[in-house]
Design a protein around this motif. Sequence first.
Motif, PDB file in Angstrom:
ATOM      1  N   GLN A 155       0.814  -1.215   0.000  1.00 29.28           N
ATOM      2  CA  GLN A 155       0.000   0.000   0.000  1.00 29.28           C
ATOM      3  C   GLN A 155       0.852   1.271   0.000  1.00 29.28           C
ATOM      4  OE1 GLN A 155      -2.658  -0.379   3.355  1.00 29.28           O
ATOM      5  NE2 GLN A 155      -3.454  -2.344   2.618  1.00 29.28           N
ATOM      6  N   SER A 156       2.033   1.189   0.581  1.00 28.31           N
ATOM      7  CA  SER A 156       2.891   2.380   0.648  1.00 28.31           C
ATOM      8  C   SER A 156       3.830   2.499  -0.551  1.00 28.31           C
ATOM      9  CB  SER A 156       3.692   2.383   1.945  1.00 28.31           C
ATOM     10  OG  SER A 156       4.518   1.236   2.031  1.00 28.31           O
ATOM     11  N   GLY A 157       3.683   1.592  -1.522  1.00 27.24           N
ATOM     12  CA  GLY A 157       4.408   1.733  -2.776  1.00 27.24           C
ATOM     13  C   GLY A 157       5.782   1.113  -2.825  1.00 27.24           C
ATOM     14  N   VAL A 158       6.125   0.279  -1.857  1.00 23.82           N
ATOM     15  CA  VAL A 158       7.435  -0.397  -1.899  1.00 23.82           C
ATOM     16  C   VAL A 158       7.359  -1.509  -2.948  1.00 23.82           C
ATOM     17  CG1 VAL A 158       9.179  -1.668  -0.606  1.00 23.82           C
ATOM     18  CG2 VAL A 158       7.804   0.082   0.541  1.00 23.82           C
ATOM     19  N   PRO A 159       8.244  -1.540  -3.932  1.00 25.71           N
ATOM     20  CA  PRO A 159       8.146  -2.542  -5.006  1.00 25.71           C
ATOM     21  C   PRO A 159       8.498  -3.942  -4.520  1.00 25.71           C
ATOM     22  CG  PRO A 159      10.145  -1.240  -5.256  1.00 25.71           C
ATOM     23  CD  PRO A 159       9.371  -0.597  -4.143  1.00 25.71           C
ATOM     24  N   ASP A 160       7.902  -4.953  -5.149  1.00 24.17           N
ATOM     25  CA  ASP A 160       8.198  -6.345  -4.798  1.00 24.17           C
ATOM     26  C   ASP A 160       9.659  -6.698  -5.029  1.00 24.17           C
ATOM     27  OD1 ASP A 160       5.608  -6.728  -4.039  1.00 24.17           O
ATOM     28  OD2 ASP A 160       5.012  -7.889  -5.807  1.00 24.17           O
ATOM     29  N   SER A 161      10.335  -5.946  -5.896  1.00 25.41           N
ATOM     30  CA  SER A 161      11.735  -6.230  -6.214  1.00 25.41           C
ATOM     31  C   SER A 161      12.708  -5.707  -5.155  1.00 25.41           C
ATOM     32  CB  SER A 161      12.101  -5.603  -7.562  1.00 25.41           C
ATOM     33  OG  SER A 161      11.865  -4.202  -7.538  1.00 25.41           O
ATOM     34  N   SER A 162      12.185  -5.041  -4.105  1.00 27.51           N
ATOM     35  CA  SER A 162      13.078  -4.507  -3.076  1.00 27.51           C
ATOM     36  C   SER A 162      13.495  -5.610  -2.104  1.00 27.51           C
ATOM     37  CB  SER A 162      12.405  -3.368  -2.306  1.00 27.51           C
ATOM     38  OG  SER A 162      11.387  -3.888  -1.484  1.00 27.51           O
ATOM     39  N   LEU A 163      14.681  -5.474  -1.529  1.00 33.95           N
ATOM     40  CA  LEU A 163      15.191  -6.491  -0.612  1.00 33.95           C
ATOM     41  C   LEU A 163      14.353  -6.564   0.657  1.00 33.95           C
ATOM     42  CD1 LEU A 163      17.322  -8.607   0.020  1.00 33.95           C
ATOM     43  CD2 LEU A 163      18.785  -6.790   0.943  1.00 33.95           C
ATOM     44  N   ILE A 164      13.835  -5.427   1.140  1.00 33.85           N
ATOM     45  CA  ILE A 164      13.069  -5.474   2.389  1.00 33.85           C
ATOM     46  C   ILE A 164      11.787  -6.296   2.226  1.00 33.85           C
ATOM     47  CG2 ILE A 164      13.993  -3.366   3.390  1.00 33.85           C
ATOM     48  CD1 ILE A 164      11.503  -1.897   2.461  1.00 33.85           C
ATOM     49  N   VAL A 165      11.158  -6.210   1.056  1.00 31.50           N
ATOM     50  CA  VAL A 165       9.973  -7.030   0.798  1.00 31.50           C
ATOM     51  C   VAL A 165      10.370  -8.498   0.661  1.00 31.50           C
ATOM     52  CG1 VAL A 165       8.117  -7.521  -0.851  1.00 31.50           C
ATOM     53  CG2 VAL A 165       8.622  -5.159  -0.218  1.00 31.50           C
ATOM     54  N   ALA A 166      11.487  -8.759  -0.008  1.00 30.93           N
ATOM     55  CA  ALA A 166      11.950 -10.143  -0.175  1.00 30.93           C
ATOM     56  C   ALA A 166      12.250 -10.779   1.183  1.00 30.93           C
ATOM     57  CB  ALA A 166      13.192 -10.177  -1.056  1.00 30.93           C
ATOM     58  N   ILE A 167      12.877 -10.027   2.084  1.00 34.06           N
ATOM     59  CA  ILE A 167      13.179 -10.558   3.414  1.00 34.06           C
ATOM     60  C   ILE A 167      11.890 -10.857   4.174  1.00 34.06           C
ATOM     61  CG2 ILE A 167      14.152  -9.948   5.672  1.00 34.06           C
ATOM     62  CD1 ILE A 167      16.400  -8.501   4.133  1.00 34.06           C
ATOM     63  N   ALA A 168      10.900  -9.966   4.046  1.00 34.93           N
ATOM     64  CA  ALA A 168       9.598 -10.214   4.683  1.00 34.93           C
ATOM     65  C   ALA A 168       8.963 -11.481   4.119  1.00 34.93           C
ATOM     66  CB  ALA A 168       8.683  -9.015   4.488  1.00 34.93           C
ATOM     67  N   ARG A 169       9.030 -11.655   2.802  1.00 34.78           N
ATOM     68  CA  ARG A 169       8.479 -12.873   2.193  1.00 34.78           C
ATOM     69  C   ARG A 169       9.247 -14.112   2.670  1.00 34.78           C
ATOM     70  NH1 ARG A 169       4.644 -11.567  -1.281  1.00 34.78           N
ATOM     71  NH2 ARG A 169       4.850  -9.679  -2.548  1.00 34.78           N
ATOM     72  N   GLY A 170      10.543 -13.955   2.907  1.00 42.78           N
ATOM     73  CA  GLY A 170      11.330 -15.077   3.421  1.00 42.78           C
ATOM     74  C   GLY A 170      10.847 -15.527   4.791  1.00 42.78           C
ATOM     75  N   THR A 218       5.950 -19.033  -2.404  1.00 40.40           N
ATOM     76  CA  THR A 218       6.504 -17.790  -1.851  1.00 40.40           C
ATOM     77  C   THR A 218       7.977 -17.656  -2.207  1.00 40.40           C
ATOM     78  OG1 THR A 218       4.914 -17.888  -0.023  1.00 40.40           O
ATOM     79  CG2 THR A 218       6.813 -16.444   0.256  1.00 40.40           C
ATOM     80  N   TYR A 219       8.727 -18.738  -2.066  1.00 41.59           N
ATOM     81  CA  TYR A 219      10.143 -18.705  -2.458  1.00 41.59           C
ATOM     82  C   TYR A 219      10.292 -18.448  -3.966  1.00 41.59           C
ATOM     83  CZ  TYR A 219      12.011 -20.287   2.039  1.00 41.59           C
ATOM     84  OH  TYR A 219      12.381 -20.369   3.358  1.00 41.59           O
ATOM     85  N   ASP A 220       9.415 -19.047  -4.762  1.00 40.35           N
ATOM     86  CA  ASP A 220       9.465 -18.833  -6.208  1.00 40.35           C
ATOM     87  C   ASP A 220       9.216 -17.368  -6.553  1.00 40.35           C
ATOM     88  OD1 ASP A 220       9.985 -21.507  -6.596  1.00 40.35           O
ATOM     89  OD2 ASP A 220       7.939 -22.031  -7.214  1.00 40.35           O
ATOM     90  N   LYS A 221       8.290 -16.742  -5.827  1.00 36.55           N
ATOM     91  CA  LYS A 221       8.003 -15.325  -6.069  1.00 36.55           C
ATOM     92  C   LYS A 221       9.208 -14.459  -5.704  1.00 36.55           C
ATOM     93  CE  LYS A 221       4.790 -11.531  -5.336  1.00 36.55           C
ATOM     94  NZ  LYS A 221       5.089 -11.057  -6.703  1.00 36.55           N
ATOM     95  N   ILE A 222       9.857 -14.797  -4.591  1.00 32.68           N
ATOM     96  CA  ILE A 222      11.066 -14.052  -4.205  1.00 32.68           C
ATOM     97  C   ILE A 222      12.101 -14.126  -5.323  1.00 32.68           C
ATOM     98  CG2 ILE A 222      13.017 -13.961  -2.609  1.00 32.68           C
ATOM     99  CD1 ILE A 222      11.104 -15.107  -0.453  1.00 32.68           C
ATOM    100  N   GLU A 223      12.322 -15.341  -5.845  1.00 26.91           N
ATOM    101  CA  GLU A 223      13.322 -15.517  -6.903  1.00 26.91           C
ATOM    102  C   GLU A 223      12.937 -14.724  -8.146  1.00 26.91           C
ATOM    103  OE1 GLU A 223      15.908 -19.076  -8.988  1.00 26.91           O
ATOM    104  OE2 GLU A 223      14.039 -19.596  -7.953  1.00 26.91           O
TER     105      GLU A 223
END
Length: 243
Positions: free
Chosen positions: A48-63, A81-86
Amino acid sequence: LSLTLARLGKNSQDTAHRLRGLAEVIVAQDRNGDAEKLIRASLDIYRQSGVPDSSLIVAIARGILAKSLTAQGKFAEAIATYDKIEKDLKTGPVMFDQFFAGSLDRSVALAAAGRADEARPVAEKALQQAVKTVGNKHYKTAEARGVTAMIMVKNGRNAPALIAFQGALPILLSRSRQSDTASSSRAGRDRRLGLILESYIGLLADIRGTPLERSAGLDAAAEAFRIADIARSRSVQGALAAS
């Protein structure tokens, strides 16, 4: 988290960061259902705040989400979920390689879902990284070797699996080694150890009375009972510690 909510409100990226940190603590307490809710809320705020899925902080959260899903036995969701991170980190493959390529949770989820061929290179990557960073005698390395052996069993590679188990278990079962790694929660380590021991006992049952048992100089039945006794005693100790 409470202070940040009072100061900045629900939809701040700082609030998402605090939720993510709290979720990590809840995962370490083995409260994975609660952790899943918290980390999903964190991901919603990032989106909602516009952080892109390609950012590391989102990837770490998904991890963290993937780890909690694996712990709950939701293996298909964890793998997705891991596939989406990759996929999201394709523009930054170095980040994926550093943080996720050698995830033991990912290899466990893949193996549990019957995708052992895909699980093997992930576990082998984890083993290579552990040997490089902490050496052969560290608990983290032994754990990666044990998961690799577990996957070998699923692939029908019993002889190399037996060698790998025999190299890993003395370290994994040494209480003095338990404090050697802070890279994952004790609950997560104990869960993976249970899977490793279960796989080893299954292998011992399979090789009983075969040339592999004789060439290894093993009494497979006696060894299986020994490991089962160790696993049971550790389970009782864990229950007492938790209470």
